[in-house]
Design a protein around this motif. Structure first.
Motif, PDB file in Angstrom:
ATOM      1  N   GLU A   1     -17.676 135.728  54.110  1.00  0.00           N
ATOM      2  CA  GLU A   1     -18.343 134.730  54.943  1.00  0.00           C
ATOM      3  C   GLU A   1     -19.839 135.029  55.070  1.00  0.00           C
ATOM      4  O   GLU A   1     -20.668 134.113  55.106  1.00  0.00           O
ATOM      5  CB  GLU A   1     -17.692 134.678  56.327  1.00  0.00           C
ATOM      6  CG  GLU A   1     -16.291 134.081  56.356  1.00  0.00           C
ATOM      7  CD  GLU A   1     -16.290 132.620  55.930  1.00  0.00           C
ATOM      8  OE1 GLU A   1     -17.335 131.951  56.045  1.00  0.00           O
ATOM      9  OE2 GLU A   1     -15.228 132.145  55.480  1.00  0.00           O
TER      10      GLU A   1
ATOM     11  N   ASN B   1     -15.670 133.811  62.856  1.00  0.00           N
ATOM     12  CA  ASN B   1     -15.896 132.422  63.248  1.00  0.00           C
ATOM     13  C   ASN B   1     -17.366 132.138  63.568  1.00  0.00           C
ATOM     14  O   ASN B   1     -17.837 131.011  63.385  1.00  0.00           O
ATOM     15  CB  ASN B   1     -15.009 132.073  64.440  1.00  0.00           C
ATOM     16  CG  ASN B   1     -13.560 131.861  64.026  1.00  0.00           C
ATOM     17  OD1 ASN B   1     -13.285 131.542  62.867  1.00  0.00           O
ATOM     18  ND2 ASN B   1     -12.627 132.047  64.946  1.00  0.00           N
TER      19      ASN B   1
ATOM     20  N   ARG C   1     -21.468 133.785  51.895  1.00  0.00           N
ATOM     21  CA  ARG C   1     -21.611 132.328  51.898  1.00  0.00           C
ATOM     22  C   ARG C   1     -22.748 131.881  52.821  1.00  0.00           C
ATOM     23  O   ARG C   1     -23.479 130.939  52.496  1.00  0.00           O
ATOM     24  CB  ARG C   1     -20.297 131.683  52.334  1.00  0.00           C
ATOM     25  CG  ARG C   1     -19.171 131.822  51.307  1.00  0.00           C
ATOM     26  CD  ARG C   1     -17.881 131.239  51.824  1.00  0.00           C
ATOM     27  NE  ARG C   1     -16.817 131.311  50.822  1.00  0.00           N
ATOM     28  CZ  ARG C   1     -15.556 130.954  51.045  1.00  0.00           C
ATOM     29  NH1 ARG C   1     -15.204 130.515  52.254  1.00  0.00           N
ATOM     30  NH2 ARG C   1     -14.654 131.043  50.090  1.00  0.00           N
TER      31      ARG C   1
ATOM     32  N   GLN D   1     -29.343 125.215  53.761  1.00  0.00           N
ATOM     33  CA  GLN D   1     -28.217 124.355  54.111  1.00  0.00           C
ATOM     34  C   GLN D   1     -27.672 124.659  55.506  1.00  0.00           C
ATOM     35  O   GLN D   1     -26.526 124.328  55.815  1.00  0.00           O
ATOM     36  CB  GLN D   1     -27.103 124.513  53.076  1.00  0.00           C
ATOM     37  CG  GLN D   1     -27.500 124.029  51.689  1.00  0.00           C
ATOM     38  CD  GLN D   1     -26.445 124.340  50.640  1.00  0.00           C
ATOM     39  OE1 GLN D   1     -25.558 125.176  50.861  1.00  0.00           O
ATOM     40  NE2 GLN D   1     -26.529 123.673  49.496  1.00  0.00           N
ATOM     41  N   THR D   2     -28.484 125.281  56.357  1.00  0.00           N
ATOM     42  CA  THR D   2     -28.066 125.551  57.730  1.00  0.00           C
ATOM     43  C   THR D   2     -28.910 124.716  58.684  1.00  0.00           C
ATOM     44  O   THR D   2     -30.077 124.426  58.402  1.00  0.00           O
ATOM     45  CB  THR D   2     -28.238 127.044  58.080  1.00  0.00           C
ATOM     46  OG1 THR D   2     -29.612 127.417  57.912  1.00  0.00           O
ATOM     47  CG2 THR D   2     -27.372 127.920  57.176  1.00  0.00           C
TER      48      THR D   2
ATOM     49  N   ARG E   1     -22.585 128.034  59.394  1.00  0.00           N
ATOM     50  CA  ARG E   1     -22.620 127.155  58.222  1.00  0.00           C
ATOM     51  C   ARG E   1     -22.074 125.765  58.535  1.00  0.00           C
ATOM     52  O   ARG E   1     -21.969 124.922  57.643  1.00  0.00           O
ATOM     53  CB  ARG E   1     -21.785 127.751  57.082  1.00  0.00           C
ATOM     54  CG  ARG E   1     -22.340 129.003  56.471  1.00  0.00           C
ATOM     55  CD  ARG E   1     -21.615 129.382  55.179  1.00  0.00           C
ATOM     56  NE  ARG E   1     -20.202 129.692  55.386  1.00  0.00           N
ATOM     57  CZ  ARG E   1     -19.216 128.971  54.886  1.00  0.00           C
ATOM     58  NH1 ARG E   1     -19.450 127.884  54.172  1.00  0.00           N
ATOM     59  NH2 ARG E   1     -17.955 129.334  55.113  1.00  0.00           N
ATOM     60  N   GLY E   2     -21.668 125.546  59.806  1.00  0.00           N
ATOM     61  CA  GLY E   2     -21.103 124.260  60.169  1.00  0.00           C
ATOM     62  C   GLY E   2     -19.637 124.132  59.846  1.00  0.00           C
ATOM     63  O   GLY E   2     -19.083 123.021  59.862  1.00  0.00           O
ATOM     64  N   GLU E   3     -18.970 125.256  59.548  1.00  0.00           N
ATOM     65  CA  GLU E   3     -17.536 125.241  59.238  1.00  0.00           C
ATOM     66  C   GLU E   3     -16.710 125.453  60.503  1.00  0.00           C
ATOM     67  O   GLU E   3     -17.178 126.065  61.471  1.00  0.00           O
ATOM     68  CB  GLU E   3     -17.202 126.341  58.233  1.00  0.00           C
ATOM     69  CG  GLU E   3     -17.850 126.165  56.874  1.00  0.00           C
ATOM     70  CD  GLU E   3     -17.218 125.046  56.084  1.00  0.00           C
ATOM     71  OE1 GLU E   3     -16.051 124.700  56.353  1.00  0.00           O
ATOM     72  OE2 GLU E   3     -17.897 124.502  55.187  1.00  0.00           O
ATOM     73  N   GLY E   4     -15.475 124.967  60.476  1.00  0.00           N
ATOM     74  CA  GLY E   4     -14.572 125.150  61.607  1.00  0.00           C
ATOM     75  C   GLY E   4     -14.077 126.579  61.710  1.00  0.00           C
ATOM     76  O   GLY E   4     -14.124 127.346  60.737  1.00  0.00           O
TER      77      GLY E   4
ATOM     78  N   ALA F   1     -26.089 129.840  51.904  1.00  0.00           N
ATOM     79  CA  ALA F   1     -26.496 128.627  52.624  1.00  0.00           C
ATOM     80  C   ALA F   1     -27.952 128.749  53.082  1.00  0.00           C
ATOM     81  O   ALA F   1     -28.719 127.776  53.016  1.00  0.00           O
ATOM     82  CB  ALA F   1     -25.574 128.395  53.817  1.00  0.00           C
TER      83      ALA F   1
ATOM     84  N   ARG G   1     -18.870 131.432  60.240  1.00  0.00           N
ATOM     85  CA  ARG G   1     -18.484 130.103  59.755  1.00  0.00           C
ATOM     86  C   ARG G   1     -19.211 129.011  60.534  1.00  0.00           C
ATOM     87  O   ARG G   1     -19.662 128.008  59.951  1.00  0.00           O
ATOM     88  CB  ARG G   1     -16.973 129.927  59.869  1.00  0.00           C
ATOM     89  CG  ARG G   1     -16.170 130.796  58.905  1.00  0.00           C
ATOM     90  CD  ARG G   1     -14.676 130.635  59.119  1.00  0.00           C
ATOM     91  NE  ARG G   1     -14.239 129.275  58.893  1.00  0.00           N
ATOM     92  CZ  ARG G   1     -13.936 128.759  57.710  1.00  0.00           C
ATOM     93  NH1 ARG G   1     -14.022 129.500  56.618  1.00  0.00           N
ATOM     94  NH2 ARG G   1     -13.530 127.502  57.594  1.00  0.00           N
ATOM     95  N   ALA G   2     -19.343 129.192  61.838  1.00  0.00           N
ATOM     96  CA  ALA G   2     -20.018 128.184  62.663  1.00  0.00           C
ATOM     97  C   ALA G   2     -21.484 128.034  62.264  1.00  0.00           C
ATOM     98  O   ALA G   2     -22.043 126.938  62.325  1.00  0.00           O
ATOM     99  CB  ALA G   2     -19.906 128.556  64.138  1.00  0.00           C
TER     100      ALA G   2
END
Length: 495
Positions: free
Chosen positions: A72, A125, A75, A84-85, A131-134, A79, A128-129
């Protein structure tokens, strides 16, 4: 064998830990450089490359939860590289938090403590958050040993030739109908319909992972039929995965096309529900025993200890702080020694030492060393009283202060080494005994390793000299010494 496997894992991690620390340090430098100059996207490209190396090493040593964190982080670095953030500063802060906390968690594992993946979930988490992921649920980090052999009473595979007669198709249809009657978010209309279909499919499966998945599903379905599992709605997704993988497994005219890795995920999902069930149904108990599921659920103490390791207080930082504290204590002791030797009468010269002890006490308090902090505070108050003239500045009083500071200095390394073990302050009273026992163990282990090295060298010499048996004369003695030392430590099995 589980304990032996864990020991091997810790040893392997120990071999790779210096390289991991250095790679994460380089990644941290790239993050700092990018934060200073966000236009230099190559920083994040290098950072992602370093994190990819970390992820690969962690997967190699089978530390999958830390590897997921590294993945993560990689990734998120990518990003940031491609802009991309939504919030670059927050993303950098979370990424920095990851490279700081991951070495702490690995340091804890290297010390021999249990891997508690659940404590990494908040960090996972957060990454992930950014990057805008759940977020992920804790079931993602549930990792039982799915290589355990099946019980001997599980029906044997019929083989491709025999399977052609009846074929799995009718049982697949029965399983599909049972799933169709299971509404979303509800309970199955007929739990009993799953059991005969799954039992029959076990005999048709050729690959061990597929047979394991179907056998586990059969046991869970039977327990569900008896009402032993209350959260049946949560099981629907797991059984849907079983039904889907079963169709794929038998799609080659009923001959059981192998998709070994695909069968692992449904098995893991089912075992997760078994592990979190408080039912004592015999079939569920059998699953817990075979897959050692109780070991997958850490105690509150273990969770608390693992969470305590993710504080940014890694051993390198603690050693630095400890060295500074010991330097302050040494300066105070030298001042007291000089005061006693020269017969100095100006007590005002000791005022800076009172302030130094106050700072040392505050530092020890921040480290969580309550007993040491109390001792230093008492000596600070005693010196303060002497400097103010409220207490006579006789030699005995100053020697008492110096003696107490010597105790703190001598025990500080051992107390820092145990930071985060979950011990309460009261346990620190046994510091001296624990320290001595640990030192004895270290000496014995060091000598045992030396003996093993000598024995290994003797075997090498035996081969290189074309089987000269004289090279082996000392080997029995070397091994007997190790065995005797292990017996003294009450370790009969290794002995």
């Amino acid at each position: 064998m589980s304990a032996l496997r864990d020991a091997i894992d810790f040893t392997t991690l120990g071999w790779n830990k210096p390289e991991l620390d250095e790679t994460l340090r380089q990644a941290r430098m790239e993050i700092e450089g990018f934060a200073d100059d966000p236009t230099d996207s190559t920083r994040m490209r290098f950072c992602a490359s370093y994190l990819h190396q970390v992820q690969g090493t962690l997967r190699m040593v089978e530390l999958y939860a830390p590897a997921m964190v590294a993945e993560e982080m990689e990734r998120l670095a990518q990003a940031l590289q491609h802009n991309q953030t939504t919030d670059r500063d927050t993303a950098c802060a979370v990424l920095m938090r990851g490279v700081v906390l991951l070495p702490d968690y690995l340091e804890r594992l290297q010390s021999g403590h249990k891997d508690i993946p659940i404590v990494l979930l908040p960090l996972l988490n957060e990454l992930r958050a950014a990057r805008g992921e759940g977020g992920l649920s804790e079931s993602v980090l549930f990792a039982p040993d799915l290589e355990r052999p099946l019980p001997i009473d599980v029906p044997a595979s019929t083989g491709p030739g025999e399977a052609r007669g009846s074929g799995p198709a009718p049982h697949l249809a029965q399983l599909r109908d049972a799933m169709a009657a299971w509404p979303e978010g509800g309970s199955p209309a007929d739990p009993a319909a799953f059991v005969p279909a799954l039992e029959a499919l076990v005999a048709h499966a050729q690959q061990e992972p597929g047979r394991r998945m179907l056998w586990v599903a059969t046991s869970v379905a039977a327990a569900m039929q008896d009402g032993a599992l209350s959260d049946q709605s949560g099981l629907r997704q797991a059984f849907a995965s079983v039904e889907r993988e079963s169709r794929r497994m038998f799609e080659d005219d009923g001959f059981g096309m192998p998709r070994a890795e695909a069968a692992l995920e449904p098995t893991r999902q089912l075992l997760y529900h078994v592990a979190h069930s408080d039912s004592d149904h015999p079939l569920l108990q059998e699953l817990r025993q075979i897959f050692d599921l109780d070991a997958q659920l850490p105690t509150e103490t273990e969770i608390s200890h693992a969470q305590g390791s993710l504080t940014g207080r890694n051993r390198a930082l603690l050693d630095t702080v400890s060295a500074a504290v010991k330097e302050d204590l040494l300066r105070v002791k030298d001042a007291l020694d000089l005061h006693l030797r020269t017969g100095e009468t100006d007590l005002g010269r000791l005022r800076p030492e009172v302030e130094s002890l106050g700072r040392v006490a505050d530092t020890l308090g921040m480290l969580g060393l309550g007993v040491a902090r109390t001792v230093v505070q008492q000596q600070r108050d005693a010196m303060d009283a002497i400097v103010r003239g409220d207490r006579p500045a006789d030699e005995g009083a100053l020697l008492d202060v110096a003696g107490a500071l010597l105790y703190v200095d001598a025990s500080l390394d051992d107390q820092v080494a145990r930071l985060g073990t979950g011990d309460e302050d009261g346990a620190e009273q046994d510091d001296l005994f624990a320290s001595e026992a640990h030192k004895v163990l270290e000496v014995v282990v060091r000598e045992a390793i030396a003996n093993f090295a000598d024995a290994r060298q003797a075997f090498v010499a035996f081969v290189e000299t074309n089987w000269d048996h004289a090279e082996l004369v000392e080997v029995p003695r070397l091994l007997e010494e190790v065995g005797g030392a292990l017996m003294m430590l009450e370790l009969p099995q290794p002995a």
